[in-house]
Design a protein around this motif. Sequence first.
Motif, mmCIF file in Angstrom:
data_model
loop_
_atom_site.group_PDB
_atom_site.id
_atom_site.type_symbol
_atom_site.label_atom_id
_atom_site.label_comp_id
_atom_site.label_asym_id
_atom_site.label_seq_id
_atom_site.Cartn_x
_atom_site.Cartn_y
_atom_site.Cartn_z
ATOM 1 N N ALA A 96 64.678 40.400 55.557
ATOM 2 C CA ALA A 96 63.341 40.352 55.493
ATOM 3 C C ALA A 96 62.717 41.781 56.086
ATOM 4 N N ASP A 97 61.507 41.900 55.766
ATOM 5 C CA ASP A 97 60.773 43.076 56.279
ATOM 6 C C ASP A 97 59.983 42.622 57.773
ATOM 7 N N TYR A 98 60.128 43.509 58.643
ATOM 8 C CA TYR A 98 59.566 43.063 59.945
ATOM 9 C C TYR A 98 58.515 43.691 60.630
ATOM 10 N N THR B 276 47.179 45.562 72.406
ATOM 11 C CA THR B 276 46.533 46.435 71.607
ATOM 12 C C THR B 276 46.267 45.912 70.361
ATOM 13 N N LYS B 277 46.701 44.733 69.962
ATOM 14 C CA LYS B 277 46.294 44.361 68.740
ATOM 15 C C LYS B 277 46.840 45.176 67.604
ATOM 16 N N GLU B 278 47.927 45.966 67.647
ATOM 17 C CA GLU B 278 48.221 46.881 66.964
ATOM 18 C C GLU B 278 49.709 46.293 66.168
ATOM 19 N N LEU B 279 49.431 46.047 64.742
ATOM 20 C CA LEU B 279 50.626 45.759 63.887
ATOM 21 C C LEU B 279 51.256 47.047 63.250
ATOM 22 N N THR B 280 52.705 46.862 63.463
ATOM 23 C CA THR B 280 53.340 47.879 62.932
ATOM 24 C C THR B 280 54.589 47.607 61.931
ATOM 25 N N LYS B 281 54.812 48.187 60.954
ATOM 26 C CA LYS B 281 55.916 47.663 60.117
ATOM 27 C C LYS B 281 56.946 48.594 60.588
ATOM 28 N N VAL B 282 58.165 47.957 61.222
ATOM 29 C CA VAL B 282 59.016 48.595 61.985
ATOM 30 C C VAL B 282 60.536 48.379 61.459
ATOM 31 N N LEU B 283 60.950 47.565 60.351
ATOM 32 C CA LEU B 283 62.157 47.499 59.751
ATOM 33 C C LEU B 283 61.906 46.899 58.217
ATOM 34 N N GLU B 284 62.934 47.253 57.356
ATOM 35 C CA GLU B 284 62.623 46.872 56.064
ATOM 36 C C GLU B 284 63.914 46.572 55.651
ATOM 37 N N GLN B 285 63.662 45.049 55.168
ATOM 38 C CA GLN B 285 65.236 44.314 54.665
ATOM 39 C C GLN B 285 66.308 44.337 55.558
ATOM 40 N N VAL B 286 66.063 43.950 56.695
ATOM 41 C CA VAL B 286 67.238 43.989 57.699
ATOM 42 C C VAL B 286 67.643 42.459 57.831
ATOM 43 N N GLN B 287 68.413 42.151 58.750
ATOM 44 C CA GLN B 287 69.159 40.911 59.236
ATOM 45 C C GLN B 287 68.866 40.820 60.775
ATOM 46 N N GLU B 288 68.524 39.387 61.055
ATOM 47 C CA GLU B 288 68.460 39.046 62.460
ATOM 48 C C GLU B 288 68.027 40.114 63.594
#
Length: 722
Positions: free
Chosen positions: A119-121, A128-140
Amino acid sequence: MQSKKLLALFLFTCFSVIAQQKITIEEIYTGAFRAKGMDELKSMKNTNQYTVLNSDRATKSQQIDLYDFATLKKVATLLDTKNHSQLSDGIDSYTFSKDEKQILIANNSAPIFRHSFTADYYLYNLATKELTKVLEQVQEPTFSPDGTKIGFAKSNDLFIYDIASKNTTQVTTDGKKNAIINGITDWVYEEEFAFVRAFDWSADSKKLAYIRFDETEVPQFSMDLYKKALYPTAETFKYPKAGEKNAIVSLHVYDVNGKSSKTINLGSYNDFYIARMKWTNDANVLSAQVLNRHQDNLDLIFVDGTTGVAKVVLNEKDKAYVDVTDNLTFLKDNSFIWTSEKDGYNHIYVYDKTGKLKNQVTKGNWEVTNYYGFDEKTKTVFYQSVENGSTLRDVYKISLDGKKKVKLSQQVGTNAATFSPDFTYFINTYSSSTVPMTYTLNNSKDGKQVQSIVDNTALLDKLKKYDLPTKEFFELTTEKGHKLNAWMIKPKNFDASKKYPVFMYQYSGPGSQQVANDWLDTNDMWFVMLSQEGYITVCVDGRGTGFKGAEFKKCTQKELGKFEVEDQIDAAKVIGNYSYVDKSRIGIFGWSYGGFMSSNCLFKGNDVFKMAIAVAPVTNWRFYDSIYTERYMQTPQENASGYDDNSPINHVSKLKGNFLLIHGTADDNVHVQNSMQMIEALIQANKQFDWAIYPDKNHGIFGGKTRIQLFTKMTNFIKEKL
């Protein structure tokens, strides 16, 4: 007078139509009878609150909402997807950091096998209410306890993401498809030991322990995926069948600061499993549960995280097999709670930090079915059990010394609990065969209900027009004297002077249960639909099934299918002698293990069963995986007769009745090879039968209109052949 008669006839006709409204397969498998629930319910750890993932259909958005346990009032909406375009596809799941100041949100999930997915995470900072994409198509991905890092796996290797610097450190480098896996389980561990994440953070966040799988020598399985392409593609993966080579597993500890790994010498084990691995509350002590290949010897091992020295602190042996659970819980002083069926029933035990038994907490000729937690303040254990009957579930609390036991659940049926962090309250989830899921807030002092949270009265109101029959629970005694749990669904207009056909349903696998007093699932609704067509459905849990003690469950050892089939045949004979049953019209159905059973029952019980439906069956135990099959049968090299005498593929010549065989071609679990080879065996035995193959469908055979088409096919087969 004439007009009054016509009016009465009209009203009677209308009432009859309303009272007998038919359930349809389309309704069942498009969710028309789905009960409301509490999605992604999570109890917080630091505050007396819980979160739920809610949906707003009007805005097509989802919210992670925070509620107070004491008042049930919503305290806050922690995140709303309508405010974050990155989450327009929704939230698949979420986890909190230990301090509950950050949330890791899964999105765009892609399934791999039964439990695993990529999944993307996104990382959400609550301050801070900040949303950041940190990981792409990883597991666990998993937060370190100090909340500064995230461990994750990708492409069979293990990595650490540093939240502050946004840098990623690669922990392992030798990961390779169908060869080496680091920190994630292989196919057979995932399926049979039921876990995917094979890495864990130490309490001080300084070490990361992980299991490495070398599956180089494991035989490879291949299946074609057809899709809509000009040429099929081959999906290959390592799958150890019974008696074949397993992956070689090893345990490692990675030092985060030193960026170095240490291989742990667990001892002089040969051909073994690391069935569980987790750090204790002592930041330098790692625990591992090691099973021998026969799975009749389990060692709980403590490992020194610095020196790598390992020592066995607890050993369990069993003449059949030792079950692995997730109930190992370490207390503040590193003493631990453990569950075991060593006295013949599954119970709770407490050991000191050296592995010395302090006390057996629960006792009796009944099983603990769930361990919920331990309140350090009051020294109280909370659990679920079948103390009031193996088809029921109740919630209890008991002191660590085994005294002051209190039954907390109030209603007869199936009760489960989610406790508040301070154990003052619990959310009780209740259902029975007549009451769909209800969620209530209860206090943990005496179990009294404080407030209703969610009920399904709307579903019950909706079902009134179908005038459903009720499940009748009873104990069936076979001619040989075996007492077996059973239920029966009769037509609503049942007439004891008539003779009815009987359709039997079962699963029958080791430790399983189908006869339980809980709400109706989709299969049950199908059986209700069949009752409207004049069929009686009966389900019997034979020997080998669960929650009646180790002896009842493990009597099938080395002979999977022998006693289970005997019990279904004997149960059918008893049922056939009921005055209202047409004994010449008894059929049987099952899926997976149940399909293995229904095939065997039709072949071996050819004078009892008129027809059978087998979906995704094991037809030869030699084709199934090592961990599951050998747990109950040892290897085919050691127990050839146990494998062959009980595999339906070896009994096709006995077929007399009508047989429908169904399988999906992309079944990674019970391979379509099972059905293909049995089809060939049936052909060469010159037997007529029906079969259906579902392209690119896995063990669940679903997607699009698949379930509707499948259950229509099975319904038509029943109407024609039974």
